[in-house]
Design an enzyme around this catalytic site. Structure first.
Site, PDB file in Angstrom:
ATOM      1  N   ARG A   1       3.775  -0.270  -4.511  1.00 24.09           N
ATOM      2  CA  ARG A   1       3.515  -0.989  -3.405  1.00 24.09           C
ATOM      3  C   ARG A   1       1.825  -1.355  -3.346  1.00 24.09           C
ATOM      4  NH1 ARG A   1       7.145   1.106   0.345  1.00 24.09           N
ATOM      5  NH2 ARG A   1       5.605   0.612   2.104  1.00 24.09           N
TER       6      ARG A   1
ATOM      7  N   LYS B   1       5.318  -4.761  -3.948  1.00 24.47           N
ATOM      8  CA  LYS B   1       6.736  -4.605  -3.439  1.00 24.47           C
ATOM      9  C   LYS B   1       6.683  -4.289  -2.045  1.00 24.47           C
ATOM     10  CE  LYS B   1      11.205  -4.005  -5.181  1.00 24.47           C
ATOM     11  NZ  LYS B   1      11.601  -5.291  -5.846  1.00 24.47           N
TER      12      LYS B   1
ATOM     13  N   CYS C   1       0.945  -1.104   0.107  1.00 26.10           N
ATOM     14  CA  CYS C   1       0.155  -0.058   0.004  1.00 26.10           C
ATOM     15  C   CYS C   1       1.000   1.202   0.129  1.00 26.10           C
ATOM     16  CB  CYS C   1      -0.918   0.028   1.228  1.00 26.10           C
ATOM     17  SG  CYS C   1      -2.143  -1.331   1.390  1.00 26.10           S
TER      18      CYS C   1
ATOM     19  N   ASN D   1      -2.015   1.763   6.044  1.00 28.51           N
ATOM     20  CA  ASN D   1      -1.324   0.678   5.491  1.00 28.51           C
ATOM     21  C   ASN D   1      -0.923  -0.184   6.807  1.00 28.51           C
ATOM     22  OD1 ASN D   1       0.813  -1.043   4.241  1.00 28.51           O
ATOM     23  ND2 ASN D   1       2.261   0.692   4.344  1.00 28.51           N
ATOM     24  N   GLY D   2      -1.011  -1.576   6.577  1.00 28.06           N
ATOM     25  CA  GLY D   2      -0.838  -2.531   7.744  1.00 28.06           C
ATOM     26  C   GLY D   2      -2.253  -3.152   8.058  1.00 28.06           C
TER      27      GLY D   2
ATOM     28  N   GLU E   1       6.324 -15.244 -10.168  1.00 26.71           N
ATOM     29  CA  GLU E   1       5.586 -14.016 -10.220  1.00 26.71           C
ATOM     30  C   GLU E   1       5.353 -13.361 -11.430  1.00 26.71           C
ATOM     31  OE1 GLU E   1       7.721 -11.809  -7.406  1.00 26.71           O
ATOM     32  OE2 GLU E   1       9.653 -12.263  -8.212  1.00 26.71           O
TER      33      GLU E   1
ATOM     34  N   LYS F   1      11.179 -16.135  -9.545  1.00 25.15           N
ATOM     35  CA  LYS F   1      11.198 -14.990 -10.705  1.00 25.15           C
ATOM     36  C   LYS F   1      10.088 -15.568 -11.588  1.00 25.15           C
ATOM     37  CE  LYS F   1      12.274 -12.677  -9.173  1.00 25.15           C
ATOM     38  NZ  LYS F   1      13.203 -12.393  -8.051  1.00 25.15           N
TER      39      LYS F   1
ATOM     40  N   TRP G   1      -3.154  -2.444  -1.877  1.00 22.94           N
ATOM     41  CA  TRP G   1      -2.785  -3.892  -1.823  1.00 22.94           C
ATOM     42  C   TRP G   1      -3.935  -4.520  -0.890  1.00 22.94           C
ATOM     43  CZ3 TRP G   1      -1.216  -8.151   0.901  1.00 22.94           C
ATOM     44  CH2 TRP G   1      -0.951  -9.316   0.228  1.00 22.94           C
TER      45      TRP G   1
ATOM     46  N   HIS H   1      13.606 -38.380  -5.523  1.00 19.76           N
ATOM     47  CA  HIS H   1      12.778 -38.960  -4.227  1.00 19.76           C
ATOM     48  C   HIS H   1      11.230 -38.499  -4.210  1.00 19.76           C
ATOM     49  CE1 HIS H   1      16.310 -40.243  -2.578  1.00 19.76           C
ATOM     50  NE2 HIS H   1      17.114 -39.269  -2.869  1.00 19.76           N
TER      51      HIS H   1
ATOM     52  N   GLU I   1      15.075 -19.495  -6.130  1.00 23.10           N
ATOM     53  CA  GLU I   1      14.899 -18.096  -6.842  1.00 23.10           C
ATOM     54  C   GLU I   1      14.346 -18.148  -8.203  1.00 23.10           C
ATOM     55  OE1 GLU I   1      14.459 -15.371  -6.138  1.00 23.10           O
ATOM     56  OE2 GLU I   1      14.989 -13.989  -7.593  1.00 23.10           O
TER      57      GLU I   1
HETATM   58  C1  F6R Z   1      10.573 -11.642  -5.368  1.00 19.51           C
HETATM   59  C2  F6R Z   1      10.689 -10.527  -4.490  1.00 19.51           C
HETATM   60  C3  F6R Z   1      10.402 -10.939  -2.945  1.00 19.51           C
HETATM   61  C4  F6R Z   1      11.147 -10.155  -1.882  1.00 19.51           C
HETATM   62  C5  F6R Z   1      10.583 -10.208  -0.560  1.00 19.51           C
HETATM   63  C6  F6R Z   1      11.486  -9.750   0.647  1.00 19.51           C
HETATM   64  O1  F6R Z   1      11.021 -11.144  -6.451  1.00 19.51           O
HETATM   65  O2  F6R Z   1      11.068  -9.442  -4.474  1.00 19.51           O
HETATM   66  O3  F6R Z   1      10.070 -12.235  -2.708  1.00 19.51           O
HETATM   67  O4  F6R Z   1      12.430 -10.464  -2.003  1.00 19.51           O
HETATM   68  O5  F6R Z   1       9.213 -10.041  -0.469  1.00 19.51           O
HETATM   69  O6  F6R Z   1      11.566  -8.283   0.261  1.00 19.51           O
HETATM   70  P1  F6R Z   1      12.729  -7.467   0.803  1.00 19.51           P
HETATM   71  O7  F6R Z   1      13.931  -7.774   0.039  1.00 19.51           O
HETATM   72  O8  F6R Z   1      12.282  -6.068   0.387  1.00 19.51           O
HETATM   73  O9  F6R Z   1      12.852  -7.843   2.187  1.00 19.51           O
END
Ligand code: F6R
Length: 592
Positions: free
Chosen positions: A28, A587, A2, A102-103, A477, A474, A76, A493, A470
């Site tokens: 956000r 984000k 948010c 926010n929260g 998402e 990627k 969000w 397994h 990882e």
């Molecule tokens: C995926 C991604 C998230 C962040 C996670 C932690 O591409 O960006 O999985 O890595 O939300 O975020 P930060 O790094 O801001 O603590």
């Protein structure tokens, strides 16, 4: 999660300024948005909609009234579906008290029930709306007092802003979610969830810390401790971000811009201050237990760190995801060292882990991109990534910088920092060569070939195992294809049952002791119909497609993730997804 933005100042275009600021915070949260503005006569107008604020060309005509005071929100969703009613701002029935939040207010259900019993009527399903009604209960005491009393009643982590019809001020408080106050030369004040939102107006900021409240009025910005109500003096800090760092430039999307920026950002990580690295290395050597903690991608980086420390520094470290850190609580002491890894520095689960560690007396280090973040300010030592704003939801440049810094730290613990730096410098140039249009085109053709796949499997061994995890994040998402990463040896397994004719299996290979084993794992998949994509310094018979990466030794995790980042981006485009704003995500995850 948010975005919050408010303006109070001499311009009479407050609503439009807030619209512009919110657009910069859209990363956000982007399911709905809203703005409230107050006219000189005290009238409050609200406009809110479902959808992306970036697509808004202008506000409703009635929002264009002259106004010096406005606040807004890009959402969000946590509590309540994505509807216009649930979009912020929220208000009391007669629209005299307005809030954005926010929260999460954890106790909102009981508060809402008791407010309903007192006759309050609610229009949304959100937890946020209760705050406006709580203020209303005591508004006769003035907005400031009523706001503070409402803060005393809610529990959880949050950032909250309010204004009222009766007073010319905006009040904000925070417990766990970020709020930064910008102060412009012309006397204007901004409150925002993140600095880039007001960067075009000012670089002078003041931080609101947890359990503090700020009152912005004609008298300027006054800060108070929420518990004691005592006034607090705040230092104005000038930050060194440039506005263009937070823009897309010539790129169609932030994600590609940020992937390409790795040409410079890895160099910045390599050049991290030697004294700071040595200081942290000394702490690691002296600690009675070192913990790496992070969430999502940063959590996978922490796992890469564990392999690097084992191989390079011959040192055991513990790795925990932020949300699972509680299992460490019985082992933390004042001799423990907790190293948080985060792009935003605002991730709620990681912050909570740090709070727990600090309560046990542990030393806190953060490897963080946003130097102005809560995590950075909470830490005893900060190792900044200096990668510039990362705005695409999918982390790319922050990831490789974090791995580079962990690599340097591992070398420093082994008393070989120079050797580590030289090793990374040697691959810098090769990364520049990788990030060229021909390479991109090759990965683009791969994305065309696999874009309709139902599943993608990624395998790796050693440090390539967390890179496989990882890679899955990627791909999931931004492409929305089901992708899963596995340790190569684990496949037989159970997960090998997922493989059927044509299932793409990306195999991450490095020139190390695990090379033959991972190639054998690839063969096992191929024998069951898998379509093998090798990411490797050398071609191998088992590969149906080979994506070449430099032979990078301990820097393999860095070079192996880059083609996957490009692939994820290309798959998003091929499947007509917006890579910068993937569905359901935002984000900076500031809720637990
Ligand atoms: C995926 C991604 C998230 C962040 C996670 C932690 O591409 O960006 O999985 O890595 O939300 O975020 P930060 O790094 O801001 O603590």
């Amino acid at each position: 999660m948010c975005g919050i933005f408010s303006y109070f100042g001499p311009s009479d275009k407050a609503a439009e300024i807030v619209l512009k600021g919110l657009k910069k915070l859209e990363y956000r949260g982007y399911d709905s948005w809203g703005i409230a503005a107050k006219s000189a006569s005290g009238d409050i107008k609200i406009e809110k909609h479902v959808g992306k604020i970036s697509e808004v060309i202008s506000l409703n005509s009635e929002m264009m009234m002259p106004s010096h005071l406005a606040l807004g929100h890009s959402r969000w969703a946590t509590h309540g579906g994505v509807t216009q009613y649930n979009a912020h701002p929220h208000s009391t029935e007669n629209q005299d008290i307005i809030v954005v939040h926010n929260g999460i207010f954890e106790n909102y259900l009981e508060l809402k029930q008791s407010l309903i019993e007192k006759g309050h009527q609610f229009r949304s399903e959100t937890d946020s709306e209760v705050f406006a009604h709580l203020i209303e209960e005591n508004i006769k005491l003035g907005l400031e007092k009523a706001f503070k009393m409402a803060c005393d009643m809610v529990t959880g982590r949050y950032a909250i802003l309010a204004m009222s019809k009766y007073e010319n001020k905006i009040i904000a408080a925070r417990r766990g979610s970020p709020l930064i106050i910008g102060k412009a030369q012309d006397g204007a004040h901004f409150i925002a969830s993140d600095v880039p939102a007001f960067l075009e107006y000012t670089k002078d900021v003041m931080y609101l810390d947890d359990n503090q409240m700020v009152v912005i009025s004609d008298e300027g910005a006054n800060f108070f401790d929420l518990a004691s109500e005592k006034q607090i003096e705040k230092r104005v800090i000038s930050i060194d971000w440039k506005e263009e760092m937070a823009d897309k430039g010539d790129y169609q999307h932030f994600m590609m811009k940020e992937i390409m920026e790795q040409k410079e950002t890895i160099t910045k990580a390599i050049n991290l201050d030697t004294e700071k690295i040595m200081e942290v290395a000394k702490k690691i050597k002296g600690a009675y237990g070192t913990y790496f903690v992070g969430c999502g991608t940063a959590g996978k980086v922490a796992m890469v760190g564990e392999y690097l420390f084992s191989e390079i520094a011959k040192k055991h470290v513990n790795v925990k995801f932020g949300s699972e850190f509680k299992s460490a609580k019985n082992f933390l002491t004042d001799r423990s060292l907790v190293i948080a890894i985060s792009q935003s520095g605002e991730t709620a689960d990681t912050l909570e882990a740090l709070e727990m560690a600090k309560s046990k007396g542990a030393t806190i280090v953060s490897i963080v991109n946003v130097e102005t973040s809560t995590m950075a300010r909470y830490s005893d030592i900060v190792l900044p990534l200096k990668a510039g704003p990362e705005k695409a939801v999918a982390s790319t440049k922050a990831t490789t910088s974090q791995i580079a810094i962990l690599t340097l730290l591992a070398y420093a613990v082994a008393d070989k920092l120079d050797e580590g730096r030289q090793m990374l410098i040697a691959i810098e140039g090769q990364i520049n060569d990788m990030l060229n249009p021909r390479y991109e085109e090759r990965i683009n053709s791969l994305s065309e070939e696999i874009k309709d796949s139902k599943d993608i499997v990624i395998i790796g061994r050693g440090a390539n195992f967390p890179i496989a995890l990882e890679a899955a994040i990627k791909l999931q998402e931004v492409s929305y294809i089901h992708a899963e990463g596995f340790a190569g040896g684990e496949l037989k397994h159970g997960p090998i049952a997922l493989i059927s004719e044509g299932t793409p299996c990306i195999v991450l290979v490095s020139n190390d002791e695990s090379k033959q084993e991972i190639l054998s794992n690839a063969m096992e998949v191929k024998s069951r119909g898998g379509f093998i994509v090798g990411i490797s310094p050398e071609n191998a018979e088992v590969f149906d497609i080979w994506i070449k990466v430099p032979d990078a030794g301990f820097a393999s995790p860095i070079v192996n993730i880059i083609p996957i980042q490009i692939l994820a981006y290309k798959l998003a485009l091929a499947r007509q997804n917006n890579p910068d704003m993937p569905r359901n995500l935002a984000k900076s995850v500031t809720v637990k």
